[in-house]
Scaffold this active site. Sequence first.
Site, PDB file in Angstrom:
ATOM      1  N   ASP A   1       0.860  -1.182   0.000  1.00 11.86           N
ATOM      2  CA  ASP A   1       0.000   0.000   0.000  1.00 11.86           C
ATOM      3  C   ASP A   1       0.896   1.231   0.000  1.00 11.86           C
TER       4      ASP A   1
ATOM      5  N   LEU B   1      -0.190   4.107   1.123  1.00 14.27           N
ATOM      6  CA  LEU B   1      -0.718   4.912   2.237  1.00 14.27           C
ATOM      7  C   LEU B   1      -1.279   6.259   1.786  1.00 14.27           C
TER       8      LEU B   1
ATOM      9  N   ASP C   1       3.836   1.657  -4.420  1.00 15.67           N
ATOM     10  CA  ASP C   1       2.776   2.059  -5.337  1.00 15.67           C
ATOM     11  C   ASP C   1       2.599   0.977  -6.401  1.00 15.67           C
TER      12      ASP C   1
ATOM     13  N   PHE D   1      -7.224  -4.433  -3.815  1.00  9.33           N
ATOM     14  CA  PHE D   1      -8.086  -3.360  -3.298  1.00  9.33           C
ATOM     15  C   PHE D   1      -7.560  -1.976  -3.656  1.00  9.33           C
TER      16      PHE D   1
ATOM     17  N   SER E   1     -17.364  -2.731  -8.326  1.00  9.14           N
ATOM     18  CA  SER E   1     -18.373  -1.949  -7.609  1.00  9.14           C
ATOM     19  C   SER E   1     -19.692  -1.992  -8.354  1.00  9.14           C
ATOM     20  N   ALA E   2     -20.770  -1.830  -7.605  1.00  7.31           N
ATOM     21  CA  ALA E   2     -22.092  -1.713  -8.222  1.00  7.31           C
ATOM     22  C   ALA E   2     -22.179  -0.469  -9.085  1.00  7.31           C
ATOM     23  N   THR E   3     -21.199   0.407  -8.976  1.00  7.54           N
ATOM     24  CA  THR E   3     -21.180   1.596  -9.836  1.00  7.54           C
ATOM     25  C   THR E   3     -21.117   1.203 -11.314  1.00  7.54           C
TER      26      THR E   3
ATOM     27  N   TYR F   1     -14.701   7.698 -12.006  1.00  8.07           N
ATOM     28  CA  TYR F   1     -14.381   6.584 -11.097  1.00  8.07           C
ATOM     29  C   TYR F   1     -15.021   5.299 -11.616  1.00  8.07           C
TER      30      TYR F   1
ATOM     31  N   LYS G   1     -13.563   1.334 -13.075  1.00  5.86           N
ATOM     32  CA  LYS G   1     -13.975  -0.028 -12.704  1.00  5.86           C
ATOM     33  C   LYS G   1     -14.402  -0.803 -13.949  1.00  5.86           C
TER      34      LYS G   1
ATOM     35  N   LEU H   1     -22.773   8.015   3.253  1.00  6.19           N
ATOM     36  CA  LEU H   1     -23.797   8.240   4.278  1.00  6.19           C
ATOM     37  C   LEU H   1     -23.389   7.756   5.674  1.00  6.19           C
TER      38      LEU H   1
ATOM     39  N   ARG I   1     -28.298  15.143  -4.655  1.00  5.56           N
ATOM     40  CA  ARG I   1     -26.879  15.227  -5.043  1.00  5.56           C
ATOM     41  C   ARG I   1     -26.787  14.884  -6.535  1.00  5.56           C
TER      42      ARG I   1
HETATM   43  P1  NAD Z   1      -9.555   2.854   0.893  1.00 10.50           P
HETATM   44  O1  NAD Z   1      -9.210   4.146   0.252  1.00 10.50           O
HETATM   45  O2  NAD Z   1      -9.796   2.823   2.349  1.00 10.50           O
HETATM   46  O3  NAD Z   1      -8.436   1.770   0.547  1.00 10.50           O
HETATM   47  C1  NAD Z   1      -7.718   1.779  -0.660  1.00 10.50           C
HETATM   48  C2  NAD Z   1      -6.239   1.640  -0.317  1.00 10.50           C
HETATM   49  O4  NAD Z   1      -5.482   1.633  -1.530  1.00 10.50           O
HETATM   50  C3  NAD Z   1      -5.713   2.791   0.543  1.00 10.50           C
HETATM   51  O5  NAD Z   1      -5.058   2.262   1.674  1.00 10.50           O
HETATM   52  C4  NAD Z   1      -4.744   3.530  -0.380  1.00 10.50           C
HETATM   53  O6  NAD Z   1      -3.674   4.079   0.341  1.00 10.50           O
HETATM   54  C5  NAD Z   1      -4.321   2.422  -1.331  1.00 10.50           C
HETATM   55  N1  NAD Z   1      -3.892   2.866  -2.666  1.00 10.50           N
HETATM   56  C6  NAD Z   1      -4.549   3.699  -3.524  1.00 10.50           C
HETATM   57  N2  NAD Z   1      -3.820   3.844  -4.650  1.00 10.50           N
HETATM   58  C7  NAD Z   1      -2.709   3.097  -4.501  1.00 10.50           C
HETATM   59  C8  NAD Z   1      -1.575   2.850  -5.319  1.00 10.50           C
HETATM   60  N3  NAD Z   1      -1.425   3.431  -6.522  1.00 10.50           N
HETATM   61  N4  NAD Z   1      -0.617   2.010  -4.867  1.00 10.50           N
HETATM   62  C9  NAD Z   1      -0.726   1.426  -3.650  1.00 10.50           C
HETATM   63  N5  NAD Z   1      -1.771   1.637  -2.832  1.00 10.50           N
HETATM   64  C10 NAD Z   1      -2.743   2.468  -3.260  1.00 10.50           C
HETATM   65  O7  NAD Z   1     -10.824   2.274   0.093  1.00 10.50           O
HETATM   66  P2  NAD Z   1     -11.730   1.013   0.419  1.00 10.50           P
HETATM   67  O8  NAD Z   1     -13.071   1.521   0.803  1.00 10.50           O
HETATM   68  O9  NAD Z   1     -11.021   0.082   1.313  1.00 10.50           O
HETATM   69  O10 NAD Z   1     -11.869   0.410  -1.037  1.00 10.50           O
HETATM   70  C11 NAD Z   1     -11.058  -0.649  -1.496  1.00 10.50           C
HETATM   71  C12 NAD Z   1     -11.410  -0.957  -2.941  1.00 10.50           C
HETATM   72  O11 NAD Z   1     -12.793  -1.292  -3.026  1.00 10.50           O
HETATM   73  C13 NAD Z   1     -11.208   0.216  -3.903  1.00 10.50           C
HETATM   74  O12 NAD Z   1     -10.703  -0.284  -5.110  1.00 10.50           O
HETATM   75  C14 NAD Z   1     -12.597   0.763  -4.101  1.00 10.50           C
HETATM   76  O13 NAD Z   1     -12.759   1.388  -5.350  1.00 10.50           O
HETATM   77  C15 NAD Z   1     -13.426  -0.506  -4.014  1.00 10.50           C
HETATM   78  N6  NAD Z   1     -14.809  -0.242  -3.603  1.00 10.50           N
HETATM   79  C16 NAD Z   1     -15.053   0.409  -2.416  1.00 10.50           C
HETATM   80  C17 NAD Z   1     -16.343   0.680  -2.056  1.00 10.50           C
HETATM   81  C18 NAD Z   1     -16.627   1.419  -0.769  1.00 10.50           C
HETATM   82  O14 NAD Z   1     -17.744   1.925  -0.618  1.00 10.50           O
HETATM   83  N7  NAD Z   1     -15.727   1.510   0.174  1.00 10.50           N
HETATM   84  C19 NAD Z   1     -17.408   0.299  -2.881  1.00 10.50           C
HETATM   85  C20 NAD Z   1     -17.142  -0.371  -4.059  1.00 10.50           C
HETATM   86  C21 NAD Z   1     -15.826  -0.649  -4.417  1.00 10.50           C
HETATM   87  C1  UD1 Z   2     -21.411   6.283  -3.575  1.00 13.29           C
HETATM   88  C2  UD1 Z   2     -20.660   6.532  -4.857  1.00 13.29           C
HETATM   89  C3  UD1 Z   2     -20.519   5.229  -5.623  1.00 13.29           C
HETATM   90  C4  UD1 Z   2     -19.888   4.146  -4.756  1.00 13.29           C
HETATM   91  C5  UD1 Z   2     -20.733   3.983  -3.487  1.00 13.29           C
HETATM   92  C6  UD1 Z   2     -20.166   2.975  -2.526  1.00 13.29           C
HETATM   93  C7  UD1 Z   2     -21.265   8.850  -5.411  1.00 13.29           C
HETATM   94  C8  UD1 Z   2     -22.012   9.743  -6.353  1.00 13.29           C
HETATM   95  N1  UD1 Z   2     -21.377   7.536  -5.633  1.00 13.29           N
HETATM   96  O1  UD1 Z   2     -22.686   5.921  -3.926  1.00 13.29           O
HETATM   97  O2  UD1 Z   2     -19.740   5.404  -6.783  1.00 13.29           O
HETATM   98  O3  UD1 Z   2     -19.835   2.927  -5.470  1.00 13.29           O
HETATM   99  O4  UD1 Z   2     -20.791   5.258  -2.818  1.00 13.29           O
HETATM  100  O5  UD1 Z   2     -19.021   3.474  -1.937  1.00 13.29           O
HETATM  101  O6  UD1 Z   2     -20.556   9.304  -4.533  1.00 13.29           O
HETATM  102  N2  UD1 Z   2     -26.659  10.589   1.327  1.00 13.29           N
HETATM  103  C9  UD1 Z   2     -27.217  11.647   1.995  1.00 13.29           C
HETATM  104  N3  UD1 Z   2     -26.391  12.483   2.691  1.00 13.29           N
HETATM  105  C10 UD1 Z   2     -25.035  12.309   2.747  1.00 13.29           C
HETATM  106  C11 UD1 Z   2     -24.473  11.217   2.062  1.00 13.29           C
HETATM  107  C12 UD1 Z   2     -25.309  10.384   1.343  1.00 13.29           C
HETATM  108  O7  UD1 Z   2     -28.438  11.840   1.976  1.00 13.29           O
HETATM  109  O8  UD1 Z   2     -24.339  13.112   3.378  1.00 13.29           O
HETATM  110  C13 UD1 Z   2     -27.545   9.644   0.604  1.00 13.29           C
HETATM  111  C14 UD1 Z   2     -27.276   9.554  -0.892  1.00 13.29           C
HETATM  112  O9  UD1 Z   2     -28.027  10.493  -1.590  1.00 13.29           O
HETATM  113  C15 UD1 Z   2     -27.712   8.113  -1.160  1.00 13.29           C
HETATM  114  C16 UD1 Z   2     -27.377   7.373   0.132  1.00 13.29           C
HETATM  115  O10 UD1 Z   2     -27.298   8.373   1.138  1.00 13.29           O
HETATM  116  O11 UD1 Z   2     -29.101   8.045  -1.372  1.00 13.29           O
HETATM  117  C17 UD1 Z   2     -26.060   6.629   0.077  1.00 13.29           C
HETATM  118  O12 UD1 Z   2     -25.033   7.514  -0.335  1.00 13.29           O
HETATM  119  P1  UD1 Z   2     -23.487   7.055  -0.398  1.00 13.29           P
HETATM  120  O13 UD1 Z   2     -23.107   6.452   0.896  1.00 13.29           O
HETATM  121  O14 UD1 Z   2     -22.699   8.210  -0.880  1.00 13.29           O
HETATM  122  O15 UD1 Z   2     -23.477   5.872  -1.461  1.00 13.29           O
HETATM  123  P2  UD1 Z   2     -23.940   5.843  -3.001  1.00 13.29           P
HETATM  124  O16 UD1 Z   2     -24.780   7.006  -3.339  1.00 13.29           O
HETATM  125  O17 UD1 Z   2     -24.508   4.499  -3.248  1.00 13.29           O
END
Ligand code: NAD
Ligand code: UD1
Length: 345
Positions: A38, A40, A65, A87, A131-133, A155, A159, A206, A298
């Site tokens: 990582d 960091l 990196d 990750f 991601s579900a994105t 973003y 993915k 959220l 949003r």
């Molecule tokens: P996070 O930011 O907490 O963890 C990601 C880690 O990757 C961090 O520790 C960061 O320092 C490291 N990193 C980033 N770029 C790097 C690089 N170039 N080289 C080495 N390390 C690097 O995020 P997370 O929530 O733990 O997410 C992990 C993965 O899951 C991500 O790929 C994210 O896109 C995916 N994901 C997260 C969510 C979510 O809501 N948290 C949802 C869907 C997908």
């Molecule tokens: C976000 C990301 C998405 C990512 C997902 C999981 C955006 C536009 N999308 O989506 O790409 O895959 O997180 O990490 O950022 N909400 C509020 N107030 C807040 C924050 C959120 O009302 O301060 C609402 C949002 O409108 C939404 C719900 O809470 O309806 C969840 O929001 P959030 O946690 O940001 O997740 P996603 O919108 O699913």
Amino acid sequence: MKPNHPNRKVLVTGGAGYIGSHACVSLFAAGYQPVVFDNLCNSHARVLERIGEVAGQAPDFIEGDIRDAQALEAVFRSFEPGAVMHFAGLKAVGESVERPHLYQDNNVGGTRVLLDVMQRMGVHSLVFSSSATVYGDPDEVPITEHAPRRATNPYGQTKLDIERLLETLTAKDARWRIACLRYFNPVGAHPSGRMGEDPAGTPNNLMPFIAQVAVGRRERLQVFGNDYDTPDGTGVRDYIHVMDLVQGHVDTLRLLEAGAGLHMINLGTGRGVSVLEMVNAFEAASGRRVPYEVVARRPGDIAACWADASLARERLGWTAERDLPAMCVDTWRWQQQNPRGYAED
Ligand code: NAD
Ligand code: UD1
């Protein structure tokens, strides 16, 4: 390595981050040996001690990196991992709109470098954090893995690009064993209260925002719109406990050990929860009030999104076990015991 003794070492890129750090705990519990790589950029080295506390052993850690092929190669040579959980990546949607090239370079470019190094080192097992994105604004819910993919921001585009890269790779070379796990909305924390999500700056998501309101770090939640076509008008999502999510990764490693191929799998609970339901559940779990005000939608948000999680059950034997109260209680324990996250007091 004898065939009966599969290599238990797993390289965890991004293993100091929110999900990767919890994955390390589950990997240890299942008898694997995680090695964290990582840079960091969005995490803190202190998390490694916490993993050690919770799991009884800390993973090896290499600061580096994923875009640095030499550094990665050195890690493969010295630790000889049999599989990679990938990750590492940047994940802030708003930042990705401002800096799309950075997101392409870090997420897609970094993954290309990782795949090249894996190919050279003869390691072909990969679990990727998708991601579900990738479903964008879905045509229908629940969302199955066959739903059309579309990116709605840079973003999400990264993915999608990586999923396509992995499809091309597996079509060309039958040795690859790859799973793209499409996470819905990961929340919660390790039940010990020692590990959890520690977002830098103002939380975009959220659950961490609600937790910071409940603990008094922020005055009130802004609810982004209450005029959606949902039961109470607020956005509906499929929140999944991070410990369930990472268990799905360990189960996926076992699936990959059984054979080659590419798997696209949703990890969600299959249940939608609205913003106001989440506020109520968090108030009940914490005993604190979570004041909120309704503001405009949003930009880019969708009304509702939840998973059809049946493929995960069929392929992995996995289902999410922890309910909404557990997600809130565990988040609250972490937030209350670590009001400033991993920062030194
Ligand atoms: P996070 O930011 O907490 O963890 C990601 C880690 O990757 C961090 O520790 C960061 O320092 C490291 N990193 C980033 N770029 C790097 C690089 N170039 N080289 C080495 N390390 C690097 O995020 P997370 O929530 O733990 O997410 C992990 C993965 O899951 C991500 O790929 C994210 O896109 C995916 N994901 C997260 C969510 C979510 O809501 N948290 C949802 C869907 C997908
Ligand atoms: C976000 C990301 C998405 C990512 C997902 C999981 C955006 C536009 N999308 O989506 O790409 O895959 O997180 O990490 O950022 N909400 C509020 N107030 C807040 C924050 C959120 O009302 O301060 C609402 C949002 O409108 C939404 C719900 O809470 O309806 C969840 O929001 P959030 O946690 O940001 O997740 P996603 O919108 O699913």
